[in-house]
Design an enzyme around this catalytic site. Sequence first.
Site, PDB file in Angstrom:
ATOM      1  N   ARG A  69       0.831  -1.209   0.000  1.00 26.97           N
ATOM      2  CA  ARG A  69       0.000   0.000   0.000  1.00 26.97           C
ATOM      3  C   ARG A  69       0.865   1.258   0.000  1.00 26.97           C
ATOM      4  O   ARG A  69       0.486   2.273  -0.585  1.00 26.97           O
ATOM      5  CB  ARG A  69      -0.960   0.005   1.190  1.00 26.97           C
ATOM      6  CG  ARG A  69      -2.020   1.088   1.106  1.00 26.97           C
ATOM      7  CD  ARG A  69      -3.027   0.992   2.232  1.00 26.97           C
ATOM      8  NE  ARG A  69      -4.088   0.043   1.984  1.00 26.97           N
ATOM      9  CZ  ARG A  69      -5.304   0.362   1.569  1.00 26.97           C
ATOM     10  NH1 ARG A  69      -5.611   1.625   1.326  1.00 26.97           N
ATOM     11  NH2 ARG A  69      -6.229  -0.556   1.402  1.00 26.97           N
ATOM     12  N   GLU A 123      -9.358   6.353   7.912  1.00 24.22           N
ATOM     13  CA  GLU A 123      -7.923   6.537   7.727  1.00 24.22           C
ATOM     14  C   GLU A 123      -7.532   7.821   7.000  1.00 24.22           C
ATOM     15  O   GLU A 123      -6.535   8.462   7.369  1.00 24.22           O
ATOM     16  CB  GLU A 123      -7.342   5.336   6.974  1.00 24.22           C
ATOM     17  CG  GLU A 123      -7.369   4.058   7.781  1.00 24.22           C
ATOM     18  CD  GLU A 123      -6.989   2.849   6.944  1.00 24.22           C
ATOM     19  OE1 GLU A 123      -6.067   2.125   7.344  1.00 24.22           O
ATOM     20  OE2 GLU A 123      -7.602   2.634   5.883  1.00 24.22           O
TER      21      GLU A 123
END
Length: 780
Positions: free
Chosen positions: A321, A724
Amino acid sequence: MSTSRVENPAGGVSGKAIRHESAPLHVTGRAHYADDIPLPAGALHVAIGQSEVAHGRLRELDLSLVRAAPGVVAVLTAADVPGENNYGAVLKDDPIFAFDAVQHVGQPLFAVVATSMDAARRALRLARVDIDVLPAILDIREALARESFVLPTVRLERGDAEVALGAAPFCLEGSFSLGGQEHFYLEANVAVALPQDDGSLVIHSSTQNPTEVQHVVAHALGVPAHEVGIQCRRLGGAFGGKESQPALFAAIAAIAARRLGRAVKLRLDRDADMTMTGKRHDFEADYRVGFDAGGRILALDVMLASRCGYSADLSGPVNDRAMFHLDNCYFLDNVRIVSHRCKTHTVSNTAFRGFGGPQGMMVIEVVIDAIARRLGCDPLAVRQRNFYGIGTRDVTHYQMRVEDNIIADLVSRLALSSDYQARRAAIARSNAASSLVKRGIALTPVKFGISFTATHFNQAGALVHVYADGSVLLNHGGLEMGQGLHTKVAQVVADEFGLPLSAIRISATDTAKVPNTAATAASSGTDLNGKAAQAAARIIRGRMQDFLAGKYAADRAAVRFTQGEVHIGETHLPFAEAARQSWFARVSLSSTGFYATPKIHYDPKSMMGRPFYYFAYGAAVSEVAIDTLTGEHRLLRVDILHDAGRSLNPAIDIGQVEGGFLQGVGWLTCEELWWDREGRLKTHAPSTYKIPAVSDWPEVAHVKLLERADNREDTIFRAKAVGEPPLMLAMSVFHALREAVSAAAGDGEAGARAAARLMAPATPEAVLRALGALDGAGLS
């Protein structure tokens, strides 16, 4: 606060600012967590014996005095694990108890089961441990030099970065160090294992991932999954730290409970929790960038290296990621990213809010900042010059098209509403007049992909019961950890039945009710579980519609659920009466629901595809001041504009934006992890590790959700995830500090060099080092 509306049934509760469902329990201290569960008579307590050596061979473990200590009922080692001695989330490289090699300070060697926690902890001290100490690798650069990796190196390329670098009018190279972060959840890890009369176990675990805990415990015991039930009503914070690693503590408690046939509780104190559990991965990055006179990036070559610790844990997807999010909001045509997953003899690092994305995004923002300083222009202009386009320059380096791009407009709105340009000029004048206090301002954008990169995790289940009195019980696979997930999902179900929120009750997450769940992570909790709960509610509502339409000779379409009533043409029934009649007619008022995220696909070998369903966007302007004599700094003002789509609950979403931002500020400015040369974590308690406090919130804060926002994808009521993405808004604070450091060091190259020396976290010591006022040798 945004006034963004949500299209919901008959003016329901979704889209409204409604308080958290457990808020009264939180503020009065009546909310029950795993540690509050009353224990049955004869319950036992567990304490874990840890390695005090970072790396070595376990030669002898003499526990005879431990077994003879007062209150001790049993002592467990690797030999006492009836099944698989492993709790690794991906690879089988995480032993529950070390049995030959020790690989980090704090690694479990044995467990003491005693009649009280005090007795268990006292007995630990009597162990005689003989370890043949071996050399330990403790930092990223050493791991790179020795080619020490937990996973193979991964490369992601588009175009020809080397050729494009050679042809670029301007080139720069540099390095950046980015520290880790302790989760510092309020509730430490805890597990309570309760034997049942048929030999099965029910375990109350403080975990984001009950299914993972269930699987690990079942494997450790050597039993099928249906003999292990995991429950969790709520967590006292998690932030990713309770995604994979709680399985260790649940497994130890379960082994003890199964062996002794008694309830067993394992609760870590703060020091043990911080020593034994993983952190956010710290990163080292080296880069070369080629660009034109306007600051547009033509080529980028980046080396990313992270400290994974002694085992893989979730380091693979975390680092993947980071590679995906290295673009942030910027189109990268010729790019090469090399990702090293470094093995060190420290605790295995794990998931943390943003899951590698923040680290990748910080690297590209550092690159943008370096370009702006080389050209002597406003970094915002360079950022805008490199934004993804609409219909052109709109494909990521992993071949996903950015179809929902709103970043240019969002940033322009924020720059205008925050008076960015005027304040930047005023700060320059202030800095010219002040020799001791220097200020800085920065505007940074955020583009964050929403979905698990592991496609199979993008699924959820839910269970809904409508009782004959019209009350509704909801259960889903998501975990409430303070983020308001249960409140939002309850709002969805209330709207599907046209009921007030008070009619919906949510029960504890339970693997016996909703199986095979994904972790509550990746900002996907509401997206997944909201859709699953909606599906279950719609099945029940459809059955009631069919029955009532038939009974009252009405068209099915004429049966509507609104404001606590069911309208059947001209007939109006209270919902409770409609439920009673349906039950009396033997209509099923219970249903499961299921949801799988559409469109996503991703090839982990080529790292190409569409790993994300959509992107969430945001931007922040932060203004700071530094004291050039002490390095101390203060956040003076922040302006945030964040995209939550059609917010399901603006009150909760604003809270998430504010909390995520401040947690990011802590990561980048004050939360410093420090290990000594023996591999012992010295920042292992609130006395040695500084997280942000209320006093760190700026006196001036304008935090807004983007109005008239939408989500082009079919998410729950077109809302967007907000867990997030806001954390990365704190990048603006770090870059504002770089602006202030640059102003203190002087114009031109001197300021640019000082800014480049500021690494994260930008503690007062780091600020002084950047200004050349401290020798960094003894302060790293």
